[in-house]
Design a protein around this motif. Structure first.
Motif, PDB file in Angstrom:
ATOM      1  N   LEU A   1       0.812  -1.212   0.000  1.00 15.57           N
ATOM      2  CA  LEU A   1       0.000   0.000   0.000  1.00 15.57           C
ATOM      3  C   LEU A   1       0.848   1.265   0.000  1.00 15.57           C
ATOM      4  N   ASP A   2       2.172   1.113   0.099  1.00 18.76           N
ATOM      5  CA  ASP A   2       3.010   2.307   0.177  1.00 18.76           C
ATOM      6  C   ASP A   2       2.846   3.198  -1.046  1.00 18.76           C
ATOM      7  N   LEU A   3       2.765   2.579  -2.211  1.00 24.98           N
ATOM      8  CA  LEU A   3       2.612   3.345  -3.444  1.00 24.98           C
ATOM      9  C   LEU A   3       1.294   4.116  -3.438  1.00 24.98           C
ATOM     10  N   LEU A   4       0.229   3.440  -2.978  1.00 27.37           N
ATOM     11  CA  LEU A   4      -1.073   4.099  -2.922  1.00 27.37           C
ATOM     12  C   LEU A   4      -1.051   5.260  -1.926  1.00 27.37           C
TER      13      LEU A   4
ATOM     14  N   VAL B   1      -5.552   6.422   3.594  1.00 25.83           N
ATOM     15  CA  VAL B   1      -5.627   5.049   3.097  1.00 25.83           C
ATOM     16  C   VAL B   1      -5.690   4.142   4.318  1.00 25.83           C
ATOM     17  N   VAL B   2      -6.805   3.447   4.480  1.00 26.83           N
ATOM     18  CA  VAL B   2      -7.063   2.678   5.698  1.00 26.83           C
ATOM     19  C   VAL B   2      -7.156   1.202   5.338  1.00 26.83           C
ATOM     20  N   ALA B   3      -6.404   0.388   6.059  1.00 20.84           N
ATOM     21  CA  ALA B   3      -6.364  -1.053   5.798  1.00 20.84           C
ATOM     22  C   ALA B   3      -6.636  -1.811   7.092  1.00 20.84           C
TER      23      ALA B   3
ATOM     24  N   VAL C   1     -10.038   4.055   0.662  1.00 21.67           N
ATOM     25  CA  VAL C   1      -9.397   5.324   0.310  1.00 21.67           C
ATOM     26  C   VAL C   1     -10.370   6.442   0.646  1.00 21.67           C
ATOM     27  N   ARG C   2     -10.025   7.226   1.664  1.00 21.23           N
ATOM     28  CA  ARG C   2     -10.850   8.376   2.029  1.00 21.23           C
ATOM     29  C   ARG C   2     -10.355   9.580   1.233  1.00 21.23           C
TER      30      ARG C   2
ATOM     31  N   GLY D   1     -12.136  -5.938  -1.198  1.00 24.51           N
ATOM     32  CA  GLY D   1     -11.946  -5.041  -2.327  1.00 24.51           C
ATOM     33  C   GLY D   1     -11.518  -3.666  -1.856  1.00 24.51           C
ATOM     34  N   LEU D   2     -11.619  -2.700  -2.745  1.00 26.41           N
ATOM     35  CA  LEU D   2     -11.252  -1.323  -2.429  1.00 26.41           C
ATOM     36  C   LEU D   2     -12.492  -0.445  -2.427  1.00 26.41           C
ATOM     37  N   VAL D   3     -12.628   0.357  -1.387  1.00 20.13           N
ATOM     38  CA  VAL D   3     -13.720   1.323  -1.286  1.00 20.13           C
ATOM     39  C   VAL D   3     -13.156   2.720  -1.499  1.00 20.13           C
TER      40      VAL D   3
END
Length: 458
Positions: free
Chosen positions: A10-13, A21-23, A48-49, A88-90
């Motif tokens: 997730l570093d790139l994101l 960016v919350v995981a 992703v907020r 998934g990704l929100v």
């Protein structure tokens, strides 16, 4: 199962996103994954907020590159659970809530995460408004993309009828502006076609001069005669008078006698946007509907009318809904509503019948994606409850209600009232516009990236 693995860091994101960016494992993860309808308790791989369109693009491209299903969240009210996803990704737009009003042109530009509370607060300062939802926490985006029914619909049309332009992040990760001149096919599809076509990062709306209104609710005994008189009143009423017929259990409010609290009643939610000098005529119309058990109707700022049900429907309840259009409210349909109103399963459950005539009928059935311009009413009904152990019983009640009502309605319903098991109704919900919507889908989202919705497959 799609998950973020170490080689999909997730570093790139995080480096590409200005928001959060919350995981899983992050302190704010449970808050970030929570949505309005507690029935959908899902665990995204990443949320992703977003704070701007650049964040939206970064989140979308990350999801595509890593094979993650993509959910888009505005106000998070999606009863079907489309604003969240497991593994998934929100893309969460809730931090994008800016509103800019131009009082000269009577327009407003609002960001994709705005609620109707945000919208009404900003526009009311200028004595302006447009058709919005009936709960202030409802997202502007979801309501608009589905069509948009509300307290000003009879006078000024659906929310989507007042949309002038939109900024959209497409499935390719490109930001485009669409209106009647630019990408007109996409603009047409957005007005009722749901979340099938992209992430709308901002909307531009036409506004109308609405400041104070006569609003509130009048409560009657639950019986068919009240409903029939409401039907007649609606047919004769000026378009400035918008009322919803509600069946429910009597709320615990000071103006309703205690002996009626918790018992089946009919409520009429009132919004009269005409001149104050006509208020007494409106009150007389309402009084003629039947014996009044209690009422709270007064002049109020327009934004207040969209907050009156907020406390009854807070985030965190469990919801399962259905909906149907009808050209008329037949005696048979009224009998069904009364029968199921007698067995309403909880204090939070209700049925709301929206009129969608007047200005809504002055837009052609093919002028926007919202196809049912011949419908005069849209019914929303279903269970809202607090205990997940009651889910099976509440779903069974709602499905039985839907089955009993079908002979008295058109074959389709409003997409924003459809639940997660209504995918089979998508074609009829869009009727003559379905094939055109599918062609637009093929152009802008051929890989069906935006599939967590009442999906129009390319």
């Amino acid at each position: 199962m799609n998950t973020i693995t170490p080689d999909l860091s997730l570093d790139l994101l995080r480096g590409a996103v200005r928001g959060d960016v919350v995981a899983p494992g992050d302190p704010s993860y449970d808050d970030a994954r929570r949505v309005y309808n507690a029935l959908h308790d899902r665990r995204p791989a990443v949320v992703v907020r977003a704070v701007d369109a650049g964040d939206v693009i970064a989140g979308l491209l990350f999801a595509r590159d890593n094979g993650l299903p993509l959910a888009v969240r505005g106000g998070s009210h999606s009863v079907a659970g489309h604003s969240t996803v497991d593994d998934g990704l929100v893309v969460d737009l809730s931090r994008m809530r800016g509103v800019r009003v131009d009082p000269v042109t009577r327009t407003a530009r609002v960001e994709g995460g705005c609620t109707w509370g945000d919208f009404d607060h900003a526009t009311h300062a200028f004595g302006l408004a447009t058709t919005g939802g009936v709960i202030s926490t409802t997202g502007v985006g979801g309501l608009t993309l589905g069509g948009g029914m509300g307290h000003l619909a009879r006078r000024y049309g659906l929310t989507c009828d007042n949309l002038l332009s939109a900024d959209v992040v497409t499935a390719e990760g490109t930001l485009v502006t669409c209106d009647a001149e630019r990408h007109p096919d996409l603009f047409w599809a957005l007005r009722g076609g749901g979340g099938n076509y992209g992430v709308v990062t901002s909307f531009e709306f036409r506004l109308h001069r609405v400041s104070d209104i006569l609003g509130g609710i009048v409560i009657f005994p639950q019986n068919a005669e009240v409903a029939r008189r409401w039907r007649e009143m609606n047919a004769e009423a000026p378009e400035e008078l918008n009322t919803l017929l509600v069946t429910m259990l009597g709320p615990q409010l000071p103006f309703l006698p205690e002996r009626w609290q918790g018992r089946p009643v009919c409520g009429v939610a009132v919004c009269f946007s005409g001149p104050a000098g006509e208020d007494e005529k409106v009150r007389a119309r309402l009084a003629a509907l039947g014996p009044v058990l209690g009422q709270a109707v007064d002049r109020m700022p327009y934004p207040v009318i969209n907050t009156l049900f907020d406390e009854d429907l807070p985030p965190g309840l469990y919801h399962y809904w259905k909906g149907n259009f009808s050209r008329e409210l037949t005696d048979g349909a009224i009998d069904v509503h009364m029968t199921f109103g007698e067995t309403m399963p909880s204090m939070q459950s209700d049925t709301a019948i929206f009129p969608i005539d007047g200005a809504c009928h002055r837009v052609g059935a093919e002028d926007t994606a919202f196809a049912y311009r011949d419908a005069a009413f849209s019914a929303s009904f279903g269970a809202s409850y607090t205990d997940p152990a009651d889910t099976e019983r509440n779903i069974a009640w709602t499905r039985a209600y839907d089955t009993a009502l079908r002979p008295h309605t058109q074959e389709a319903g409003y997409v924003n009232f459809m639940d997660s098991d209504d995918q089979s109704r998508v074609r009829v919900n869009y009727r003559q516009n379905y094939d055109r919507l599918r062609a637009v889908k093929r152009r802008y989202d051929p890989d069906n990236v935006f599939r967590l919705n009442h999906n129009i497959a390319p």
